[in-house]
Scaffold this active site. Structure first.
Site: not given
Ligand code: GLY
Ligand code: MN
Ligand code: MN
Length: 449
Positions: A42, A245, A262, A273, A355, A359, A366, A391, A395, A415, A417
């Site tokens: 709940d 991610h 990130d 972001d 990648h 974006h 996004h 960004e 890797y 990375r 960004e």
């Protein structure tokens, strides 16, 4: 009472007019908000309204619907909202109610949400096209399906009545791509809070640490600024930084590792972001620095391409180009520049930079809007008011086969960004106060707050 919509009436009525001017006057517009989602038993997830209802009306409560229909030579807008309910409010929090909604929100009328079907059924039956975002309000979807499916003798004789459902999402998405001045002001706030969060985390990286400790520093800053994460914060130490991610954020970070963060926040519905990567011991190793400076060079080149008139993919091309040259120079790729780039930006470099570079950013992290029509070509032309991320990353996971890489680079993920506003005067980096040069990072890491 909710403190009211974020912007003044002018901003919302302008948006409503731009959208409604694209609809024929024999249509009806129905924008339900997001349903509440159960987390377990709940308990519900924290509620987040739909970005489109926020965009059109600033309405934040669940169980609501924005509606517009043409009547008496003008578009009439309304919100269907939860009614005041003393008992429910004592348990769950205060509600705005229909009276306050009509008085303080940018609509002509407000009605109880529980009456939406009975009130709208007849209206829908009179319209030709139903502009509806389906999948958000089951009862409304069922009502529309019932009306469309019913073989009405009068409708077939008179020709009056709906014959199609049309999704207004693309029209809204196109509008949301270019930010107005008031939107830019809020996005600057979201950017600034996220910058402060990254600075706090850098200062609080004091030797032995863990992913969850750094996440706590980041989100401490969000919370104290009445902001919330605009997506699950990624705090990835060492090899975890090679998972794009990663979200578990539950491991110790070993001495000598990099940490990739990130994390961005949402202020008044608008997202930031940011990604920064730094060594937890405050000093880049030679290998870490080589990869870091390559990604930073790629990002610098990409940001320079964020200008009015360029194509959406130009920043990505610039990042790919810099990274391809760098990977060859470092001996990580043993191929020609052309092979590293590939015919469609799909060459050997993609093994380590897999990648996109950008974006759109706005009410959603996004954000919506077509950036590469039909998925071919260099994408749409960049226009003043668009906000996009830049960004690039590299890797080198130790846990998958990356034979070309000598051991020097395995376990490194980087990375960087930033959020960039396109203006006639060139790119404006909204997040540029977050340190990112090697020197600035090494100066600030571990200095404490
Ligand atoms: N934070 C997700 C992304 O950078 O796209
Ligand atoms: Mn991003
Ligand atoms: Mn990000």
């Amino acid at each position: 009472m909710d403190s009211g919509p974020v912007f003044g009436d002018d901003e919302y009525t302008r948006r409503q007019s731009v959208l409604l001017s694209q609809l024929s006057t024999d249509s009806i517009l129905l924008i339900p908000t997001n349903p509440m989602k159960i987390r377990s038993n709940d308990v519900y997830y924290p509620y987040r309204p739909s970005s489109d209802i926020l965009y059109l009306s600033g309405w934040e409560e669940p169980c609501s619907l924005f509606c517009a229909l043409y009547d008496d030579d003008r578009w009439v807008t309304s919100l269907f909202v939860r009614e005041r309910d003393e008992l429910a409010e004592r348990w769950e929090g205060k509600r705005v109610g229909t009276i306050n909604a009509q008085a303080h929100w940018p609509v002509d009328k407000a009605f109880p949400w529980s009456t939406r079907i009975e009130q709208l059924e007849q209206e829908i039956k009179q319209r030709k096209t139903i502009f509806l975002q389906q999948g958000l309000d089951d009862e409304l979807d069922a009502c529309v399906a019932r009306i469309l499916g019913y073989k009405d003798r009068k409708r077939s004789v008179t020709g009056i009545g709906p014959d199609s459902i049309s999704d207004p999402s693309n029209l809204l998405a196109e509008m949301r791509m270019r930010k107005s001045d008031p939107e830019v002001e809020i996005m600057k706030k979201a950017a600034n809070v996220a910058v402060q969060a990254h600075i706090r985390a850098m200062k609080q990286t004091l030797g032995d640490t863990s992913e969850q400790m750094i996440q706590a520093e980041i989100e401490h800053e969000f919370t104290r600024n009445l902001a919330e994460p605009s997506y699950g914060s990624i705090v990835a130490g060492g090899d975890n930084a090679t998972i794009l991610h990663y979200h578990k954020n539950d491991e110790e970070i070993t001495e000598g590792s990099l940490v990739l963060i990130d994390a961005g926040c949402e202020v008044d519905g608008y997202a930031s972001d940011i990604t920064r990567t730094w060594p937890v011991n405050g000093k880049f190793s030679k290998a870490q620095r080589e990869i870091y400076e390559l990604v930073l060079a790629a990002q610098t080149q990409a940001i320079l391409e964020c200008k009015v008139g360029n194509h959406w993919l130009d920043p990505h091309k610039a990042a790919m180009s810099t990274i391809s040259m760098g990977l060859i120079e470092l001996g990580i790729l043993n191929c020609t520049y052309e092979e590293a780039m590939g015919k469609n930006l799909d060459g050997m470099s993609r093994k380590y930079f897999m990648h996109g570079t950008s974006h759109s950013l706005g009410l959603d992290v996004h954000d919506v809007g077509v950036t590469r029509p039909d998925g071919v070509g260099d994408g749409r032309i960049l226009e003043s008011g668009m906000i996009l991320t830049v960004e690039p990353g590299l890797y080198f996971p130790s846990w998958v086969d990356v034979k070309e890489v000598n051991d020097t680079y395995t376990g490194i993920g980087v990375r960087i960004e930033d959020d960039v506003l396109i203006t006639d005067a060139g790119p404006v980096v909204l997040t540029d106060k977050a340190p990112k040069s090697v020197e600035d990072l090494e100066r600030i890491i571990g200095t404490g707050v």
